[in-house]
Design a protein around this motif. Structure first.
Motif, PDB file in Angstrom:
ATOM      1  N   PHE A  93      40.738   1.450  44.574  1.00 27.46           N
ATOM      2  CA  PHE A  93      39.879   0.703  43.654  1.00 27.46           C
ATOM      3  C   PHE A  93      38.515   0.530  44.304  1.00 27.46           C
ATOM      4  CE2 PHE A  93      44.286  -0.520  43.084  1.00 27.46           C
ATOM      5  CZ  PHE A  93      44.463  -0.134  41.762  1.00 27.46           C
ATOM      6  N   ARG A  94      37.470   0.823  43.542  1.00 25.53           N
ATOM      7  CA  ARG A  94      36.147   0.874  44.170  1.00 25.53           C
ATOM      8  C   ARG A  94      35.734  -0.465  44.763  1.00 25.53           C
ATOM      9  NH1 ARG A  94      32.140  -0.925  41.044  1.00 25.53           N
ATOM     10  NH2 ARG A  94      30.518   0.288  42.071  1.00 25.53           N
ATOM     11  N   HIS A  95      36.236  -1.597  44.179  1.00 29.81           N
ATOM     12  CA  HIS A  95      35.818  -2.891  44.705  1.00 29.81           C
ATOM     13  C   HIS A  95      36.417  -3.181  46.088  1.00 29.81           C
ATOM     14  CE1 HIS A  95      39.570  -4.036  42.471  1.00 29.81           C
ATOM     15  NE2 HIS A  95      39.778  -4.701  43.589  1.00 29.81           N
ATOM     16  N   GLU A  96      37.476  -2.448  46.455  1.00 26.95           N
ATOM     17  CA  GLU A  96      38.077  -2.677  47.773  1.00 26.95           C
ATOM     18  C   GLU A  96      37.159  -2.223  48.899  1.00 26.95           C
ATOM     19  OE1 GLU A  96      42.800  -2.182  46.705  1.00 26.95           O
ATOM     20  OE2 GLU A  96      41.650  -0.404  47.245  1.00 26.95           O
TER      21      GLU A  96
END
Ligand code: SF4
Lengths: 314, 446
Positions: free
Chosen positions: B82-85
């Motif tokens: 997930f890109r927010h990680e």
């Protein structure tokens, strides 16, 4: 040879299930899944992403020529427009009370009530009504809308910290769903959900709207806030597990890419195609981040996004 | 999976001899985990520990390069689901497929390869051309490969299941390190040989993840590790499943045999151009590294490149606008002047509202290091001095026929200071929310 064993992701929570429409109207149920979007191998997804079409109570003065061409004369009469939208595949109608905005005519309670009545009798799909975004004005007109639709379980928005009390009160009184809006802010989204439920709104009467920007205009923020909200909800936090509504059409079609006809670089290509693809790309991206209800404006996007949803449901 | 400091520590001698320059083996391990030092700094790690550590610290998705020179495609090295990680690292390559049975193939390749479009100061373009041996004629295939190489400067993918045709094409363009597509269960030995001989990256095509994993194992054993994988899924549901499972196995299970970039063909599963674009859009968000399109037009390429730009933006480093004065809706000398920060989202929301307001405007953007209005103000990066400096730097007193500037409502407190900095200017305080700027102008701008 290494043998492939698919690791499954089991979540403890699930998205609340919310049903729009009651009192003899058709119903649309969204949410209920216990997995990330469309990952059928991980869990169950009882309801597909629903597609609504946005109409306005007055002929839009500032819409893209691409949209006006697609809809033609029906934009002059909200009831005819709503019927046409249902023909084009709208599972729900989003009515934007544009004329009530202080800058767009400042119409009042009587007009808001009349147009709500009109749409409710013109079509039998569920209704979503969006106010002006000006808190004082919405506090005046939304109660009238709510009363006109009593018992038909419409969704009413948007509510923010400033006006949530009024919206929640009428939703409880008349059996409707509230749409809290919290652009780009995970904590604010949760905070609003807490305020709404503390005020007595049932947890299955909330559709949250974290939309903040279309493709090219902050899509990545909406995308990640939605993924984080959804993962928190699936992780067991009931106050972030509301189904998500995205007003994709409004955000996509207000951008230059979808709206401006002249003086653009050649590399932007054909205007009509670009506008429609802009809306479709915004929709498919947000669907991957957890959208449960997408609101669109162009009939072609409605057809194509609808077909993609069917395929994603397997 | 990247190792944690504690995991690395287990492999170290635990003698705390300090020769690595760190006080303890544990602190050395912590720095290693952050990639702030090299394993070689410790003279005492055993060879066994070394090879264990290297295997364990292999990137979960291998970095693979297709092509040479400035426009090579680098994909892989992804570390999150997930890109927010963290962030997605290497933007998916967007490629157009042409066929050797099509008389216009070279012209199509040329048009697509020459395409570029600018957005927020970033030049975006298509990354490559895939050449398919649709004619089944080896000479035709090789000729098209040579012609496309001559006509374009982008990375190439050679598509044929016939190893003789592949060899013929590689003789012409092998030095450009095209991606060989594809080794299958039927031709794997010969394709692996070709990849070795020409030192080219190789795609493997398998029905189902097990077949793909078996093929990558076979290739890796033969010494070909620059691999790209095609799990043979072509629709929405099946490709989302397969691509999610591949990324999950690679990152969460360190499953080496599927730890490679994935190639997809959204045009094959699509009913229309919109459908192809949406499937490609889904693949951008969910885990494709090379996306081969069957249709090219600017009106579709531009939104797709924008989608890729958005998804691959580092969440920790938001896109910043360059400081300057942005014209919105053809403004004149007497048009509205607003000021804001260079956080792209702030800029986009205010610019969008101004464009829709019916008031042509100048938008002055100050360099606030990518912070939004309130954050920048709180951090002392958006103050009266900075605004006044920008007003002068961008020569607004010369280009405008008025001296009125609208401050964002959130920083109304700056009004007094700004009046001191710009004594002959009228400082107006706009609304807190971008959305209200249209109404505000109607009431306050004359
Ligand atoms: S040099 Fe090696 S053994 Fe010595 S402290 Fe550093 S890590 Fe430990």
């Amino acid at each position: 040879m290494p043998s492939v064993e698919i690791p499954l992701e089991k979540w403890t929570g699930q998205v609340h299930q919310v049903t729009l429409g009651a009192g003899g109207r058709k119903t649309v149920t969204v949410g209920g899944e216990n997995t990330l979007p469309y990952l059928h191998f991980d869990g169950t997804i009882p309801n597909k992403t629903a597609v609504a079409i946005e109409i306005q109570d007055i002929a839009p003065a500032d819409w893209s020529p691409t949209l006006l061409k697609a809809w033609g004369d029906v934009v002059n009469d909200p009831a005819t427009w709503a019927k046409k939208a249902v023909e084009y595949g709208a599972e729900a109608i989003l009515l934007n009370l544009k004329s009530a905005h202080p800058d767009e005519g400042n119409t009042g309670i009587a007009e808001a009530k009349a147009v709500t009545d009109k749409i409710l009798s013109a079509v039998d799909v569920p209704l979503i009504v969006i106010g002006t975004g000006v808190a004082d004005k919405d506090n005046e007109i939304l109660p009238a809308v709510s009363e006109a639709a009593r018992g038909q379980r419409i969704a009413i928005g948007n509510c923010e910290e400033k006006n949530y009390r009024t919206v929640v009160a009428v939703c409880i009184a008349d059996g409707h769903i509230a749409i809290p809006s919290s652009p780009v802010d995970l904590n604010l989204a949760k905070q609003l959900n807490i305020l709404l439920t503390d005020a007595g709104l049932p947890i299955d009467a909330i559709l949250m709207d974290p939309t903040t920007g279309a493709l090219g205009y902050g899509l990545e923020y909406t995308y990640s806030v939605m993924e984080r909200l959804r993962m928190a909800g699936l992780g067991g936090d009931k106050l972030t597990a509301m189904p998500i509504i995205n007003n994709v059409g409004e955000d996509a079609w207000k951008q230059k890419e979808a709206k401006v006809a002249q003086g653009l670089p050649e590399s932007w290509g054909d205007m009509e195609t670009r506008g429609i693809i802009w809306e479709e790309q915004t929709a498919i991206s947000l669907m991957q981040a957890g959208s449960n209800l997408v609101v669109l404006r162009h009939p072609q996007s409605v057809a194509k996004v609808g077909a993609a949803i069917t395929k994603l449901m397997g | 999976m990247a190792l944690t400091g504690v995991q690395i520590y287990k492999f170290l001698p635990k003698t705390n001899c300090k020769e690595c320059g760190f006080p303890t083996c544990l602190s050395f391990a912590m720095k290693l985990a952050q990639r702030a030092t090299e394993l070689g700094a410790c003279p005492y790690v055993s060879d066994e520990a070394k090879s264990n550590l290297e295997a364990a610290s292999r990137p979960p998705v291998r970095l693979v390069t297709v092509g040479v020179g400035e426009k090579k495609i680098e994909v892989g090295n992804e570390v999150v689901l997930f890109r927010h990680e963290k962030t997605f690292v290497h933007p998916a390559g967007l490629v157009l497929r042409v066929k050797d049975s099509d008389a216009d193939a070279v012209a199509k390749a040329k048009e697509a390869a020459a395409y570029s479009v600018e957005r927020v100061g970033i030049n975006m373009y298509l990354d490559g051309i895939a050449i398919e041996n649709d004619s089944k004629d080896a000479a035709k295939f090789a000729k098209l490969a040579a012609d496309v190489k001559a006509a374009t400067d982008v990375a190439l993918i050679l598509m044929s299941s016939d190893t003789a045709a592949m060899k013929a094409a590689l003789e012409k363009v092998g030095e450009d390190k095209p991606l060989i597509y594809a080794a299958t269960a039927d031709n794997a030995d010969a394709m692996i040989e070709l990849a070795k001989k020409y030192s080219c990256p190789l795609a493997v095509y398998g029905n189902g993840l097990q077949e793909v994993a078996d093929l990558t194992e076979q290739a890796a054993k033969a010494g070909v590790e620059d691999l790209v994988i095609d799990p043979a899924t072509r629709g929405y549901a099946d490709s989302l499943d397969a691509l999610t499972q591949i990324r999950r196995l690679a990152i969460k299970k360190s499953f080496v045999a599927l730890g490679y970039p994935v190639i997809t063909f959204p045009g094959e599963g699509a009913e229309s151009i919109d459908d192809e674009a949406m499937l490609a859009g889904m693949h951008i968000a969910k885990y494709a590294s090379i996306i081969v399109l069957d249709n090219f037009s600017p009106a579709v390429a531009y939104p797709l490149l924008t989608a890729r730009l958005n998804i691959y933006t580092d969440p920790q480093k938001p896109i910043q606008m360059a400081a300057g004065v942005y014209p919105l809706g053809d403004p004149k000398a007497d048009s509205v002047l607003c000021v804001t920060t260079n956080f792209s989202l702030t800029y986009f929301s205010i610019a969008g509202e101004l464009e829709n307001s019916g008031y042509p405007s100048h938008l002055l953007v100050c360099d606030t290091e990518g912070l939004s209005v309130l954050t920048a103000w709180a951090a002392g990066k958006f103050d009266a001095e900075k605004i006044a400096k920008a007003v002068k730097e961008f020569k607004l007193p010369d280009t405008l026929s008025h001296k009125k500037i609208i401050l964002p409502g959130g920083v109304a407190v700056l009004k007094g200071d700004l009046e001191d900095e710009l004594p002959d200017w009228e400082i107006l305080v706009g609304p807190r929310e971008a959305m209200a700027i249209g109404s505000y102008l109607k009431q306050n701008w004359s």
